[in-house]
Design a protein around this motif. Structure first.
Motif, PDB file in Angstrom:
ATOM      1  N   LEU A 288      -6.902   3.367  -7.215  1.00  0.00           N
ATOM      2  CA  LEU A 288      -6.073   2.199  -6.940  1.00  0.00           C
ATOM      3  C   LEU A 288      -5.578   2.261  -5.497  1.00  0.00           C
ATOM      4  O   LEU A 288      -5.022   3.277  -5.072  1.00  0.00           O
ATOM      5  N   GLU A 289      -5.809   1.185  -4.752  1.00  0.00           N
ATOM      6  CA  GLU A 289      -5.358   1.100  -3.365  1.00  0.00           C
ATOM      7  C   GLU A 289      -4.415  -0.091  -3.227  1.00  0.00           C
ATOM      8  O   GLU A 289      -4.762  -1.204  -3.626  1.00  0.00           O
ATOM      9  N   LEU A 290      -3.226   0.172  -2.709  1.00  0.00           N
ATOM     10  CA  LEU A 290      -2.265  -0.892  -2.469  1.00  0.00           C
ATOM     11  C   LEU A 290      -1.380  -0.481  -1.290  1.00  0.00           C
ATOM     12  O   LEU A 290      -1.433   0.671  -0.820  1.00  0.00           O
ATOM     13  N   SER A 291      -0.589  -1.403  -0.805  1.00  0.00           N
ATOM     14  CA  SER A 291       0.244  -1.108   0.362  1.00  0.00           C
ATOM     15  C   SER A 291       1.212   0.021   0.052  1.00  0.00           C
ATOM     16  O   SER A 291       1.689   0.162  -1.077  1.00  0.00           O
ATOM     17  N   ARG A 292       1.517   0.818   1.065  1.00  0.00           N
ATOM     18  CA  ARG A 292       2.382   1.986   0.861  1.00  0.00           C
ATOM     19  C   ARG A 292       3.784   1.587   0.416  1.00  0.00           C
ATOM     20  O   ARG A 292       4.431   2.329  -0.320  1.00  0.00           O
ATOM     21  N   GLY A 293       4.234   0.435   0.848  1.00  0.00           N
ATOM     22  CA  GLY A 293       5.569  -0.002   0.456  1.00  0.00           C
ATOM     23  C   GLY A 293       5.657  -0.503  -0.970  1.00  0.00           C
ATOM     24  O   GLY A 293       6.761  -0.700  -1.484  1.00  0.00           O
ATOM     25  N   ALA A 294       4.494  -0.711  -1.626  1.00  0.00           N
ATOM     26  CA  ALA A 294       4.486  -1.234  -2.996  1.00  0.00           C
ATOM     27  C   ALA A 294       4.517  -0.143  -4.048  1.00  0.00           C
ATOM     28  O   ALA A 294       4.494  -0.430  -5.241  1.00  0.00           O
ATOM     29  N   VAL A 295       4.566   1.112  -3.600  1.00  0.00           N
ATOM     30  CA  VAL A 295       4.583   2.224  -4.550  1.00  0.00           C
ATOM     31  C   VAL A 295       5.549   3.292  -4.038  1.00  0.00           C
ATOM     32  O   VAL A 295       5.620   3.568  -2.837  1.00  0.00           O
ATOM     33  N   ASP A 296       6.297   3.876  -4.941  1.00  0.00           N
ATOM     34  CA  ASP A 296       7.256   4.928  -4.594  1.00  0.00           C
ATOM     35  C   ASP A 296       6.761   6.245  -5.189  1.00  0.00           C
ATOM     36  O   ASP A 296       6.668   6.392  -6.409  1.00  0.00           O
ATOM     37  N   VAL A 297       6.444   7.211  -4.307  1.00  0.00           N
ATOM     38  CA  VAL A 297       5.967   8.516  -4.770  1.00  0.00           C
ATOM     39  C   VAL A 297       7.087   9.554  -4.749  1.00  0.00           C
ATOM     40  O   VAL A 297       6.876  10.701  -5.149  1.00  0.00           O
ATOM     41  N   VAL A 306       4.682   8.139 -10.121  1.00  0.00           N
ATOM     42  CA  VAL A 306       4.954   7.101  -9.124  1.00  0.00           C
ATOM     43  C   VAL A 306       5.566   5.894  -9.826  1.00  0.00           C
ATOM     44  O   VAL A 306       5.469   5.748 -11.050  1.00  0.00           O
ATOM     45  N   LYS A 307       6.188   5.036  -9.029  1.00  0.00           N
ATOM     46  CA  LYS A 307       6.720   3.771  -9.523  1.00  0.00           C
ATOM     47  C   LYS A 307       6.137   2.640  -8.701  1.00  0.00           C
ATOM     48  O   LYS A 307       6.100   2.718  -7.467  1.00  0.00           O
ATOM     49  N   PHE A 308       5.677   1.595  -9.396  1.00  0.00           N
ATOM     50  CA  PHE A 308       5.107   0.425  -8.722  1.00  0.00           C
ATOM     51  C   PHE A 308       6.166  -0.666  -8.629  1.00  0.00           C
ATOM     52  O   PHE A 308       6.944  -0.867  -9.565  1.00  0.00           O
ATOM     53  N   SER A 309       6.169  -1.367  -7.503  1.00  0.00           N
ATOM     54  CA  SER A 309       7.144  -2.448  -7.329  1.00  0.00           C
ATOM     55  C   SER A 309       6.847  -3.623  -8.248  1.00  0.00           C
ATOM     56  O   SER A 309       7.746  -4.342  -8.660  1.00  0.00           O
TER      57      SER A 309
END
Length: 628
Positions: A288-297, A306-309
C-alpha cells in the motif's frame, strides 16, 4: 524524605530496551531497517544459536563518519528526524533514535563503518551502553554491526527466551518481512553458516515473493493492482483454490514498512466471501502506497502498528482491488486451437463422438462392437425404483436411490451382457428389508439433498441432517472419550511442509501434544518439517492443511490451556476425518449418522452449531393446505 527517585541512564535504557528489543529477532529487524535507511543495495544477515549469542549485519550503505559513530548509541540520537514537523510525514523506517541505544544497553556491540569517499573507517566497541574502545580501521564502504550476548546483563529477560530453534524461526521471519518489503534490495540470510534465503534485489515484487515464500506459494498467486488519486495498492493474492489453514501467509506493507493491520486483513478476506472454503484463509502480499501525512506510524515502539487518516478509503481500495482480481480469474479462458487441430476436429467422423449421456454411450459402444447378425437397437426407458448402478458405477459412492437414467436391453437378446434386466420385485423388497433392519427403530433414510444433507423419516417427522457436522461430532466424542493414545498411521513417504516461523515455533512448543494426538512431526533441514505419521482417521492429503489449522487454533500461546489445546487438535482431526459435504456417500454411512442424530446422541457439532432440523407432518399438511 523523598520517595521519588530519578533512575540512572543505564536503568532507563534497559527499561526502554524492553519495548524495542523483545528477542533477537527484534535486533535483526531494527538493524535491517537502519541499513535500508542508509540506502543499502546489498544486505547480509548472519546469526548463530537462535541469535542470542551472535548477530552480524553488513550493508553497502552510506556508512558513518567517526563523529556520527561516536554518538550513534546515545539515546534519542537519530539522523532521520530534525524537529516536530517531521513526525507529520515520516518517510524512513526508523525515526525514534532508540534502537541502537536499547540494543547496546543489553548486549555487547562492535560497529565497523566507513563513510563513502572516506580514506578509512572506524571501529567502535560498546559494552552495556558505554563506548569502551574507538579506533580507525580499514574496511569497505558501508556498515557492519556485530551484536553478541543479548540480555547478558538482564537474566530475567534471558530466561524467557525460547529454544534456539524457536528463536531462529523468529529471526528468519523478521528478516523475511523486511526483505519482502524491499524488493529493490538484495538480502542474503545465513543461519549457523548456512544460507537460508537470497533475494536478487532486481526491484520486481514477484522475484521477492518467489525467493522468500517459495515456488508453490508463488505459483498460486494472482497479481493485483489498483489506485485512486491519493493511494495505490499492488502485489499478489492467492487463487481461491490455494486457501491456507491460517493467516500466517498474509503480508501487508505500508510505504515499504511491514505492518499488522486488522483493517487490511478484513478487507482481503471480505473480498473472498463466497469464493473460499469455510476455515480457509487467503495468502497475500500487498504493498500500500499513500502520502506520508495520511498514515501515522508513531503508535508503538515496534512500529508495526499504524493508523490511517481515512480508514474507509483504504478498506475500499484494497477490497475492490482484490475483488476485481478474483472476478477476472473466474472469466472463462479463451482456448486457441492450431489450424491442424481445427482441421482434425472439423472433419465429419461419426456421430459416435457426439455429446451423449454415459448410459447411451455404453449402449452404443456395445451395439457397434457386436456382430452384425446379433445387433439390436438398445431400448431406453424411464428410470424406475428398481434401477441399480452399472458395474462401473458401483465403484463410486452413491446415495440410497440413484435416479440417473439406466439402459435396458430386451431379455430375449443376449447381445448386451453388461445390461441385465431389472431384478424381481421380491428380491428388491428383501434387499430393502435388510437395509431397514440395520437402521434405528422408526428411522428411515430416504437419501441425500444437495450432496450435503441427509433426508430421513422419523415417525411423523421429516428430518434434515448436516452430514459433515453430525459425523464430525461423532468422531470428536469418540476421540475425546478414549483414554489411550490416538492411533496413528505411519506414512510410507513423509509429507514435507514448510511452515512459517510462527507456525514452526507453535509446533515445537506443542510437539508432545501433537505426538499424543497421532501426529509425528520432526525438523527436516533448516526451515522444513517432515510429517511421518498422522492420526488414522486423517487422510494423507489433509496432513499439511490439518497442521496449519492446528497452529492457527493454538496461536494463543500461553493463554491456551492444555485441555483446550487438546480439544482444538481433536476438533481439527474430527473435521478432517468426517464425511465431506459436496460428495455422495454410501447409504450405510448415512444411516449410521442418522441413527446417532435420531437417538439424541448427536445434537450439536464440536463448534456448537445444530446438526439437524425437523419438519412435522402437521407442518407439511398446513403448508400444502391439507388441513386448516
Amino acid at each position: 524524605m523523598t520517595r521519588i527517585n530519578i533512575l540512572p541512564p543505564l536503568v532507563a535504557d534497559m527499561i526502554a530496551a524492553g519495548e524495542v528489543v523483545e528477542r533477537p529477532a527484534s535486533v535483526i529487524k531494527e538493524l535491517m531497517e537502519n541499513s535500508f535507511d542508509a540506502g543499502a543495495k546489498k544486505v547480509t544477515v548472519e546469526f548463530k544459536s537462535g541469535g542470542a549469542t551472535y548477530i552480524k549485519i553488513s550493508d553497502d550503505g552510506c556508512g558513518m563518519s567517526p563523529e556520527d559513530a561516536g554518538i550513534a548509541f546515545t539515546r534519542h540520537a537519530t539522523s532521520k528526524l530534525h524537529d516536530e514537523k517531521g513526525l507529520e510525514a515520516i518517510g524512513t523506517m526508523g525515526f525514534r533514535g532508540e534502537a541502537l541505544a536499547a540494543i547496546a544497553a543489553v548486549s555487547h556491540i562492535e560497529l565497523i563503518t566507513r563513510e563513502k569517499g572516506a580514506p578509512e573507517g572506524v571501529r567502535v566497541t560498546v559494552r552495556a551502553g558505554d563506548i569502551v574502545d574507538m579506533s580507525p580501521c580499514g574496511c569497505p564502504e558501508g556498515t557492519t554491526m556485530i551484536v553478541r550476548d543479548i540480555f547478558h546483563n538482564t537474566p530475567a529477560r534471558l530466561k524467557f527466551l525460547k529454544s534456539d530453534r524457536s528463536e531462529a524461526s523468529a529471526c528468519i521471519a523478521a528478516a523475511m518481512h523486511c526483505s519482502l518489503g524491499r524488493p529493490e534490495v538484495s538480502v542474503r540470510l545465513k543461519r549457523d553458516g548456512e544460507e537460508v534465503f537470497f533475494t536478487p534485489g532486481d526491484g520486481r515484487e514477484e522475484s521477492a515473493v518467489y525467493a522468500l515464500l517459495g515456488r508453490e506459494t508463488a505459483h498460486g498467486m494472482l497479481p493485483v493492482s489498483g489506485k485512486t488519486e491519493a493511494m495505490s495498492v499492488t502485489g499478489f493474492t492467492s487463487s481461491p483454490a490455494f486457501g491456507r489453514g491460517n493467516r500466517a501467509n498474509q503480508h501487508f506493507y505500508c510505504n515499504g514498512r511491514y505492518i499488522k493491520s486488522v483493517l487490511l486483513q478484513a478487507a482481503v478476506e471480505q473480498a473472498y466471501k463466497n469464493t473460499l472454503l469455510t476455515g480457509k484463509f487467503p495468502s497475500c502480499v500487498l504493498y500500500l502506497e499513500l502520502s506520508r501525512g495520511a498514515v501515522d506510524v508513531n503508535v508503538h515502539p515496534a512500529k508495526t502498528e499504524v493508523k490511517f487518516s481515512d480508514e474507509k478509503k483504504v478498506f475500499d481500495l484494497v477490497y475492490q482491488t482484490v475483488r476485481a482480481c478474483l472476478e477476472a480469474e473466474r472469466k472463462p479462458l479463451e482456448i486457441r486451437l492450431s489450424e491442424g487441430t481445427k482441421k482434425a476436429v472439423s472433419e465429419p467422423k461419426s456421430d459416435f463422438f457426439r455429446s451423449m449421456p454415459a448410459e447411451e454411450y455404453r449402449a452404443k459402444a456395445v451395439f457397434q462392437n457386436a456382430a452384425p447378425e446379433r445387433r439390436a437397437a438398445p431400448v431406453f426407458r424411464a428410470p424406475t425404483e428398481y434401477d441399480r448402478p452399472l458395474p462401473a458405477e458401483r465403484e463410486k459412492p452413491a446415495a440410497a436411490v440413484n435416479f440417473a437414467p439406466k439402459v435396458s436391453a430386451s431379455p430375449k437378446n443376449d447381445a448386451f451382457p453388461a445390461f441385465s434386466p431389472p431384478p424381481a420385485r421380491e428380491n428388491v423388497e428383501k434387499a430393502v428389508e435388510n437395509v431397514e433392519k440395520i437402521s434405528a427403530p422408526a428411522c428411515r433414510v430416504i437419501g441425500e439433498a444437495l450432496d450435503t444433507y441427509i433426508i430421513a423419516e422419523i415417525d411423523d417427522e421429516l428430518m434434515l441432517i448436516d452430514k459433515h457436522a453430525a459425523h464430525e461430532r461423532m468422531i470428536f466424542d469418540r476421540l475425546k472419550t478414549q483414554e489411550r493414545q490416538i492411533m496413528s498411521q505411519t506414512l510410507l513417504a513423509p509429507v514435507i511442509i514448510r511452515p512459517t516461523a510462527e507456525d514452526a515455533e507453535i509446533m515445537d512448543k506443542n510437539s508432545a501434544l501433537l505426538d499424543e494426538m497421532g501426529f509425528e512431526v520432526e525438523p527436516f533441514g533448516q526451515s522444513s518439517y517432515a510429517v511421518r505419521a498422522v492420526p488414522d482417521d486423517v487422510d494423507v492429503s489433509e496432513a499439511a492443511s490439518a497442521l496449519e489449522e492446528i497452529c492457527e487454533k493454538l496461536r494463543g500461546g500461553d493463554k491456551v490451556s492444555a485441555e483446550s489445546a487438546r480439544d482444538e487438535i481433536l476438533h481439527t482431526v474430527a473435521c478432517k476425518a468426517a464425511i465431506k459435504a459436496g460428495r455422495r456417500h454410501d447409504i450405510s454411512e448415512l444411516e449410521r449418522v442418522a441413527c446417532a442424530v435420531a437417538s439424541g446422541e448427536v445434537r450439536y457439532c464440536p463448534h456448537g452449531r445444530p446438526v439437524s432440523a425437523r419438519l412435522t407432518k402437521k407442518q407439511l399438511d398446513k403448508f400444502f393446505s391439507r388441513i386448516v
